[in-house]
Write an enzyme that holds these catalytic residues in place. Structure first.
Site, PDB file in Angstrom:
ATOM      1  CE1 TYR A  33      38.579  43.199-116.629  1.00 55.84           C
ATOM      2  CE2 TYR A  33      40.590  42.773-115.421  1.00 55.84           C
ATOM      3  CZ  TYR A  33      39.491  43.569-115.665  1.00 55.84           C
ATOM      4  OH  TYR A  33      39.309  44.728-114.944  1.00 55.84           O
ATOM      5  NE  ARG A  52      35.294  38.733-110.517  1.00 53.94           N
ATOM      6  CZ  ARG A  52      36.047  39.587-109.830  1.00 53.94           C
ATOM      7  NH1 ARG A  52      35.484  40.408-108.963  1.00 53.94           N
ATOM      8  NH2 ARG A  52      37.351  39.614-109.994  1.00 53.94           N
ATOM      9  NE  ARG A 101      34.320  46.166-136.775  1.00 51.57           N
ATOM     10  CZ  ARG A 101      33.269  46.967-136.996  1.00 51.57           C
ATOM     11  NH1 ARG A 101      32.677  47.007-138.176  1.00 51.57           N
ATOM     12  NH2 ARG A 101      32.811  47.747-136.025  1.00 51.57           N
ATOM     13  CE  LYS A 151      38.379  41.492-112.855  1.00 55.22           C
ATOM     14  NZ  LYS A 151      38.447  42.911-112.583  1.00 55.22           N
ATOM     15  CD  GLU A 183      32.714  49.078-109.608  1.00 56.88           C
ATOM     16  OE1 GLU A 183      33.174  48.127-108.977  1.00 56.88           O
ATOM     17  OE2 GLU A 183      32.130  48.938-110.703  1.00 56.88           O
ATOM     18  CG  LEU A 207      33.816  43.229-110.592  1.00 54.92           C
ATOM     19  CD1 LEU A 207      33.312  42.622-111.895  1.00 54.92           C
ATOM     20  CD2 LEU A 207      35.326  43.299-110.621  1.00 54.92           C
TER      21      LEU A 207
HETATM   22  N1  PDD Z   1      40.096  45.221-110.839  1.00 52.65           N
HETATM   23  N2  PDD Z   1      35.601  47.060-109.288  1.00 52.65           N
HETATM   24  C1  PDD Z   1      36.217  47.166-110.475  1.00 52.65           C
HETATM   25  C2  PDD Z   1      35.637  48.088-111.497  1.00 52.65           C
HETATM   26  C3  PDD Z   1      37.389  46.427-110.740  1.00 52.65           C
HETATM   27  O1  PDD Z   1      37.990  46.520-111.940  1.00 52.65           O
HETATM   28  C4  PDD Z   1      37.913  45.578-109.721  1.00 52.65           C
HETATM   29  C5  PDD Z   1      39.138  44.735-109.944  1.00 52.65           C
HETATM   30  C6  PDD Z   1      37.232  45.514-108.484  1.00 52.65           C
HETATM   31  C7  PDD Z   1      37.717  44.647-107.362  1.00 52.65           C
HETATM   32  O2  PDD Z   1      37.487  43.278-107.627  1.00 52.65           O
HETATM   33  P1  PDD Z   1      38.439  42.154-107.000  1.00 52.65           P
HETATM   34  O3  PDD Z   1      38.427  42.365-105.520  1.00 52.65           O
HETATM   35  O4  PDD Z   1      37.772  40.900-107.381  1.00 52.65           O
HETATM   36  O5  PDD Z   1      39.800  42.349-107.602  1.00 52.65           O
HETATM   37  C8  PDD Z   1      36.078  46.252-108.315  1.00 52.65           C
HETATM   38  C9  PDD Z   1      41.238  44.404-111.167  1.00 52.65           C
HETATM   39  C10 PDD Z   1      42.147  44.189-110.025  1.00 52.65           C
HETATM   40  C11 PDD Z   1      41.936  44.993-112.400  1.00 52.65           C
HETATM   41  O6  PDD Z   1      41.209  45.377-113.295  1.00 52.65           O
HETATM   42  O7  PDD Z   1      43.168  45.011-112.462  1.00 52.65           O
END
Ligand code: PDD
Length: 287
Positions: A33, A52, A101, A151, A183, A207
């Site tokens: 996503y 990405r 499945r 992601k 993170e 990420l």
């Molecule tokens: N989340 N690390 C993780 C684990 C994340 O899920 C996200 C983003 C980030 C930041 O990435 P970016 O700057 O590209 O948004 C870092 C999104 C916003 C979400 O899951 O809603």
């Protein structure tokens, strides 16, 4: 208002968009996503999110059903149809619905990926009062899998971490592995000490945040010192300030970690400045 969403080539009312119970996103979390923010009706950092997305799909050997131009067109169309001024566009691509499945990936020749996009209306997204107040963080163990650079929609543990934060009376959780912060539950994590901005270096452990890349670039352009290295929870508690970055909250100051106030307990000068610079600069290049 009933949202218009996008599903496999069609714009539909949200109530009419249906995905199979055999979809591998549903059964196996076999999907990726992206979340792209919208400010003033324009997309922030679209290019980075598109790049990405292609990388996440490639790492999972999943077909990309849309070109970058088509993706931009769909994002813009949804923003327009749903009259989004400030908000988010959520995109998800799964390995599709093979009709049963099975752990083994389906043949991509016969099973097409499922692509879904929808908008979330968030008026005043860039004016979240939390940014002025700062957020409180609780630290929890990082027990996620080891390809956090992809992601994926496997968000059960991040959801549990957010619940742990909520129960602890905090706004969010930072994840800790071998004593070092990896993170945030849905954002990248930073501390500031003696004017230096410290954040974990890129690897499969985190990420590769699109907001992170932009913020570090702007910080360097503003002659701020950036150090990409691991930091411990103890070091974070002794930092002058801390913040997180993400597409949904931009630069968000942190004022407390595990009950310990940072600095004077208010959002720090570096965090506040980076938030301003990020919002100003990314609005200039929004499309
Ligand atoms: N989340 N690390 C993780 C684990 C994340 O899920 C996200 C983003 C980030 C930041 O990435 P970016 O700057 O590209 O948004 C870092 C999104 C916003 C979400 O899951 O809603």
């Amino acid at each position: 208002m009933t949202r218009t969403v996008y599903l496999n080539g069609e714009y539909l009312p949200e109530t009419e968009a249906k995905v199979s119970i055999f979809d591998r996103g549903f059964l196996m979390a076999d999907g990726v996503y992206e979340v792209t923010s919208v400010l003033g009706g324009k997309l922030i950092d679209f290019e980075g999110h598109a790049v990405r997305l292609a990388r996440s799909l490639g790492e999972l050997e999943m077909a990309n059903p849309v070109s970058k131009d088509e993706l931009l067109e769909i994002h813009r169309e949804l923003v327009a149809k749903n009259e989004i001024v400030d908000g988010l566009v959520y995109l998800q691509i799964t390995r599709g619905a093979p009709g049963d499945r099975d752990f083994v990936f389906p043949d991509p020749e016969t099973t097409a990926p499922t692509i879904v996009l929808f908008t979330q209306n968030k008026p005043g997204l860039d004016k979240d009062p939390k940014a002025a107040k700062g957020t409180k963080i609780v630290t929890v163990p990082d027990i996620r899998w080891h390809r956090r650079d992809i992601k994926t929609v496997q968000l059960l543990y991040p959801s549990m971490a957010k619940m742990m934060a909520k129960k602890a009376g905090c706004d969010d959780a930072w994840l800790v592995e071998d004593g070092f912060v990896t993170e945030g539950s849905s954002n990248n994590a930073y501390i500031v000490k003696g004017g230096k901005i410290i954040t974990r270096a890129l690897s499969n452990d985190i990420l590769h945040g699109i907001t992170r890349a932009a913020v570090l670039r702007f910080a360097k352009e503003a002659q701020m010192e950036v150090v990409e290295r691991n930091f411990t929870v103890e070091e974070a508690k002794e930092a002058d300030e801390a913040f997180t970055t993400s597409a949904s909250a931009f630069v968000m100051p942190v004022v407390e970690i595990d009950g310990v106030a940072l600095g004077d307990g208010a959002p720090g000068a570096v965090s506040k400045r980076l938030r301003e610079i990020y919002l100003d600069e990314s609005l200039k290049t929004a499309i």
